[in-house]
Motif scaffolding. Sequence first.
Motif, PDB file in Angstrom:
ATOM      1  N   LEU A 170      20.250  24.022 -12.072  1.00 18.06           N
ATOM      2  CA  LEU A 170      21.406  24.039 -12.956  1.00 18.06           C
ATOM      3  C   LEU A 170      20.992  23.620 -14.355  1.00 18.06           C
ATOM      4  CD1 LEU A 170      24.011  22.119 -10.739  1.00 18.06           C
ATOM      5  CD2 LEU A 170      23.602  24.577 -10.808  1.00 18.06           C
ATOM      6  N   ALA A 171      21.773  24.010 -15.332  1.00 16.88           N
ATOM      7  CA  ALA A 171      21.614  23.515 -16.696  1.00 16.88           C
ATOM      8  C   ALA A 171      22.960  22.989 -17.154  1.00 16.88           C
ATOM      9  CB  ALA A 171      21.128  24.617 -17.630  1.00 16.88           C
ATOM     10  N   GLU A 172      22.982  21.801 -17.722  1.00 19.68           N
ATOM     11  CA  GLU A 172      24.222  21.273 -18.271  1.00 19.68           C
ATOM     12  C   GLU A 172      23.959  20.734 -19.668  1.00 19.68           C
ATOM     13  OE1 GLU A 172      25.371  17.151 -16.644  1.00 19.68           O
ATOM     14  OE2 GLU A 172      24.237  18.039 -14.982  1.00 19.68           O
ATOM     15  N   LEU A 173      24.986  20.720 -20.480  1.00 25.83           N
ATOM     16  CA  LEU A 173      24.855  20.307 -21.874  1.00 25.83           C
ATOM     17  C   LEU A 173      25.039  18.797 -21.993  1.00 25.83           C
ATOM     18  CD1 LEU A 173      24.664  20.908 -24.905  1.00 25.83           C
ATOM     19  CD2 LEU A 173      27.117  21.408 -24.877  1.00 25.83           C
ATOM     20  N   ILE A 174      24.123  18.154 -22.690  1.00 22.43           N
ATOM     21  CA  ILE A 174      24.180  16.715 -22.940  1.00 22.43           C
ATOM     22  C   ILE A 174      24.244  16.482 -24.442  1.00 22.43           C
ATOM     23  CG2 ILE A 174      23.029  14.490 -22.643  1.00 22.43           C
ATOM     24  CD1 ILE A 174      23.920  15.738 -20.005  1.00 22.43           C
ATOM     25  N   VAL A 175      25.187  15.667 -24.872  1.00 22.95           N
ATOM     26  CA  VAL A 175      25.291  15.256 -26.270  1.00 22.95           C
ATOM     27  C   VAL A 175      24.963  13.777 -26.332  1.00 22.95           C
ATOM     28  CG1 VAL A 175      26.745  15.184 -28.312  1.00 22.95           C
ATOM     29  CG2 VAL A 175      27.157  16.923 -26.571  1.00 22.95           C
ATOM     30  N   LEU A 176      24.021  13.411 -27.170  1.00 19.32           N
ATOM     31  CA  LEU A 176      23.578  12.028 -27.284  1.00 19.32           C
ATOM     32  C   LEU A 176      23.688  11.607 -28.748  1.00 19.32           C
ATOM     33  CD1 LEU A 176      20.438  10.722 -25.410  1.00 19.32           C
ATOM     34  CD2 LEU A 176      21.212   9.716 -27.548  1.00 19.32           C
ATOM     35  N   TRP A 177      24.379  10.510 -29.004  1.00 21.24           N
ATOM     36  CA  TRP A 177      24.556  10.055 -30.384  1.00 21.24           C
ATOM     37  C   TRP A 177      24.447   8.541 -30.477  1.00 21.24           C
ATOM     38  CZ3 TRP A 177      28.420  11.238 -27.073  1.00 21.24           C
ATOM     39  CH2 TRP A 177      29.507  10.365 -26.966  1.00 21.24           C
ATOM     40  N   ARG A 178      24.306   8.073 -31.711  1.00 17.11           N
ATOM     41  CA  ARG A 178      24.079   6.649 -31.967  1.00 17.11           C
ATOM     42  C   ARG A 178      25.235   6.084 -32.777  1.00 17.11           C
ATOM     43  NH1 ARG A 178      18.745   4.194 -35.130  1.00 17.11           N
ATOM     44  NH2 ARG A 178      19.426   2.005 -35.208  1.00 17.11           N
ATOM     45  N   GLU A 179      25.645   4.880 -32.394  1.00 19.35           N
ATOM     46  CA  GLU A 179      26.622   4.128 -33.170  1.00 19.35           C
ATOM     47  C   GLU A 179      26.065   2.730 -33.388  1.00 19.35           C
ATOM     48  OE1 GLU A 179      30.487   4.176 -31.392  1.00 19.35           O
ATOM     49  OE2 GLU A 179      30.547   6.377 -31.214  1.00 19.35           O
ATOM     50  N   GLY A 180      25.518   2.489 -34.574  1.00 16.55           N
ATOM     51  CA  GLY A 180      24.916   1.195 -34.867  1.00 16.55           C
ATOM     52  C   GLY A 180      23.714   0.942 -33.976  1.00 16.55           C
ATOM     53  N   ASP A 181      23.758  -0.156 -33.193  1.00 17.29           N
ATOM     54  CA  ASP A 181      22.641  -0.488 -32.312  1.00 17.29           C
ATOM     55  C   ASP A 181      22.916  -0.061 -30.869  1.00 17.29           C
ATOM     56  OD1 ASP A 181      24.579  -2.288 -31.567  1.00 17.29           O
ATOM     57  OD2 ASP A 181      23.402  -4.099 -31.995  1.00 17.29           O
ATOM     58  N   ARG A 182      23.748   0.987 -30.696  1.00 15.89           N
ATOM     59  CA  ARG A 182      24.063   1.469 -29.354  1.00 15.89           C
ATOM     60  C   ARG A 182      23.906   2.991 -29.298  1.00 15.89           C
ATOM     61  NH1 ARG A 182      29.756  -1.399 -27.827  1.00 15.89           N
ATOM     62  NH2 ARG A 182      29.165  -0.751 -25.721  1.00 15.89           N
ATOM     63  N   ALA A 189      31.049  26.739 -26.485  1.00 15.56           N
ATOM     64  CA  ALA A 189      30.261  27.969 -26.553  1.00 15.56           C
ATOM     65  C   ALA A 189      28.914  27.799 -25.859  1.00 15.56           C
ATOM     66  CB  ALA A 189      30.056  28.374 -28.014  1.00 15.56           C
ATOM     67  N   ILE A 190      28.250  26.670 -26.091  1.00 14.46           N
ATOM     68  CA  ILE A 190      26.947  26.446 -25.462  1.00 14.46           C
ATOM     69  C   ILE A 190      27.096  26.278 -23.951  1.00 14.46           C
ATOM     70  CG2 ILE A 190      24.960  24.891 -25.360  1.00 14.46           C
ATOM     71  CD1 ILE A 190      25.479  24.205 -28.290  1.00 14.46           C
ATOM     72  N   SER A 191      28.093  25.504 -23.534  1.00 14.64           N
ATOM     73  CA  SER A 191      28.306  25.289 -22.106  1.00 14.64           C
ATOM     74  C   SER A 191      28.617  26.599 -21.395  1.00 14.64           C
ATOM     75  CB  SER A 191      29.450  24.289 -21.912  1.00 14.64           C
ATOM     76  OG  SER A 191      29.636  23.994 -20.555  1.00 14.64           O
ATOM     77  N   ALA A 192      29.386  27.475 -22.040  1.00 13.18           N
ATOM     78  CA  ALA A 192      29.706  28.771 -21.429  1.00 13.18           C
ATOM     79  C   ALA A 192      28.441  29.602 -21.239  1.00 13.18           C
ATOM     80  CB  ALA A 192      30.707  29.514 -22.302  1.00 13.18           C
ATOM     81  N   ARG A 193      27.504  29.516 -22.181  1.00 15.17           N
ATOM     82  CA  ARG A 193      26.249  30.262 -22.040  1.00 15.17           C
ATOM     83  C   ARG A 193      25.412  29.700 -20.894  1.00 15.17           C
ATOM     84  NH1 ARG A 193      24.106  31.457 -28.201  1.00 15.17           N
ATOM     85  NH2 ARG A 193      26.039  32.386 -29.000  1.00 15.17           N
ATOM     86  N   MET A 194      25.416  28.389 -20.743  1.00 16.84           N
ATOM     87  CA  MET A 194      24.688  27.786 -19.632  1.00 16.84           C
ATOM     88  C   MET A 194      25.276  28.225 -18.296  1.00 16.84           C
ATOM     89  SD  MET A 194      23.977  23.917 -21.006  1.00 16.84           S
ATOM     90  CE  MET A 194      22.782  23.614 -22.324  1.00 16.84           C
ATOM     91  N   LYS A 195      26.597  28.256 -18.219  1.00 18.47           N
ATOM     92  CA  LYS A 195      27.240  28.692 -16.987  1.00 18.47           C
ATOM     93  C   LYS A 195      26.910  30.155 -16.700  1.00 18.47           C
ATOM     94  CE  LYS A 195      31.713  28.951 -14.661  1.00 18.47           C
ATOM     95  NZ  LYS A 195      33.179  28.666 -14.767  1.00 18.47           N
ATOM     96  N   ALA A 196      26.922  30.990 -17.742  1.00 17.79           N
ATOM     97  CA  ALA A 196      26.599  32.408 -17.552  1.00 17.79           C
ATOM     98  C   ALA A 196      25.166  32.583 -17.062  1.00 17.79           C
ATOM     99  CB  ALA A 196      26.814  33.168 -18.858  1.00 17.79           C
ATOM    100  N   ALA A 197      24.237  31.787 -17.601  1.00 14.79           N
ATOM    101  CA  ALA A 197      22.837  31.877 -17.170  1.00 14.79           C
ATOM    102  C   ALA A 197      22.704  31.497 -15.697  1.00 14.79           C
ATOM    103  CB  ALA A 197      21.964  30.980 -18.035  1.00 14.79           C
ATOM    104  N   TYR A 198      23.490  30.502 -15.255  1.00 17.77           N
ATOM    105  CA  TYR A 198      23.463  30.115 -13.838  1.00 17.77           C
ATOM    106  C   TYR A 198      24.021  31.242 -12.964  1.00 17.77           C
ATOM    107  CZ  TYR A 198      25.175  28.067  -9.522  1.00 17.77           C
ATOM    108  OH  TYR A 198      25.456  27.832  -8.205  1.00 17.77           O
ATOM    109  N   VAL A 199      25.157  31.804 -13.364  1.00 21.53           N
ATOM    110  CA  VAL A 199      25.777  32.870 -12.576  1.00 21.53           C
ATOM    111  C   VAL A 199      24.837  34.070 -12.474  1.00 21.53           C
ATOM    112  CG1 VAL A 199      27.678  34.533 -12.553  1.00 21.53           C
ATOM    113  CG2 VAL A 199      28.130  32.137 -13.099  1.00 21.53           C
ATOM    114  N   GLU A 200      24.100  34.343 -13.555  1.00 22.96           N
ATOM    115  CA  GLU A 200      23.188  35.489 -13.577  1.00 22.96           C
ATOM    116  C   GLU A 200      21.829  35.178 -12.952  1.00 22.96           C
ATOM    117  OE1 GLU A 200      23.124  36.301 -17.722  1.00 22.96           O
ATOM    118  OE2 GLU A 200      25.272  36.834 -17.797  1.00 22.96           O
TER     119      GLU A 200
END
Length: 333
Positions: free
Chosen positions: A138-150, A244-255
Motif C-alpha cells: 500500500l501507499a499512503e500520504l503522510i504530512v509532517l510539519w514542525r511547530e516550534g520544538d515539536r 489529489a495526491i491521496s486519490a492518485r495513491m489509491k488509483a495506483a493500488y487499484v491498478e
Amino acid sequence: MSDPARQFGDRLSLAMKLLNISQGALSSEARADKSLVSRWARGIAAPRGPYLAVLTGIVRARVPAFNQLSWDLPLDAFAALLGGEAPPPEPAPRPAAAPSDIPHSRLQSAVEVAREGAAYPGLYALFRVAFRNTGELLAELIVLWREGDRLFFRSFDPSFSHAGELFIIRHQLFSIAEDDARADGMSYWIVNGVAGQKAYRCDGIAMSVAGDRYRTPGATVFVLQRIAELGDDGAPPPVAVLTAISARMKAAYVEGRIDDLAGPRICAAIRSVVGVPRVDGTVDHHLRQPMERSLSVSEVELSPDIAADIDRVCADFTEGSGAVPLAYTRISA
C-alpha cells in the motif's frame, strides 16, 4: 449527554441487558449486520432511516408502553420504563495521556528537534504491506510539519486519518498516533532517522490493528519517501492538494502498480522475513530494521539510483497536484 450516538448507545445497551436480548438476537430481529448493532450499542453510530423504528418495535414487543420518544428519556426514567435500574455512574476517567504528558522524552525531544527538526517536514509516500495480511503493498500520504520544538504528522487517506506527535530521541523518531476521525484505533512508529541533513527516505516499523472483525494486531516494516515540500509558511498544504495526491495513491493500488512504483529496494525491505535465513545468512528472530540495512538517507547521501526512485514516485503521485515540488537538484548517473 451531548453526543446523540453515545446517548442512544447507552440506552440500547441498557435495554439489551434489562430485556435479555443478545447482540446476535437483536441483529436477527432488526435484520442488521452484527457489526452495525455493535456500533449502535457502543455509541459509535446512531441508527438511521427505518432502523430507529425497527428497534423501537423490538423493545415495544416486550414493553408495550415503549415508543420512539422513550429513547430521549433520562437514563433513570428509561431504565424504570423497562422495569430496571440505571447502572451507577462511572467514576470520572483520568485524562488521556497526550504525547506532551511524556515528560522526560518530551524534554529530550525538544532539544533534538531544535537541532535536527528541520530535516523532516514535508510530504511523504509511506509504503508498507497491508495489516490485513494479504501481502499487498500500500501507499499512503503522510504530512509532517514542525511547530516550534515539536514535530507533528498526519496520515491522509479517504478511509482513516491517524495523527500524532513525533519525538526525536538519538536520531530515531518515535510516535504514538490516534485515529481522530473514527476514534477506534491507534498506531505506533519507530523510525530510523538521518543525521542532521534533510531526510529524503526513512524506514522503520509500524504497529497497529487490521480492519478485520477481530482487529488483529500486527507490525510491518515501512518506508517513508519524500515526494513534496511544504510551503514557505511550513504549514500542511490545502486539503485539495492532499486529496489529489491521496486519490492518485489509491488509483495506483487499484491498478496494481504500487510494487513497480516503490521499486525493488523498497519492496525487499518491506517484505521482511522472520525466523528464516536471509540472503546474507542472518536470521531475524523478530521483526526489525537494523541500521546496517536501513534505507534512510539524507540529501547528502542521495545517489543517482535513489534519486531515480524518488523521481518516479513524484511523477506519478504529485505532478500537477499543486504540491510544492522537491527542491533537490536531480542527480545524473
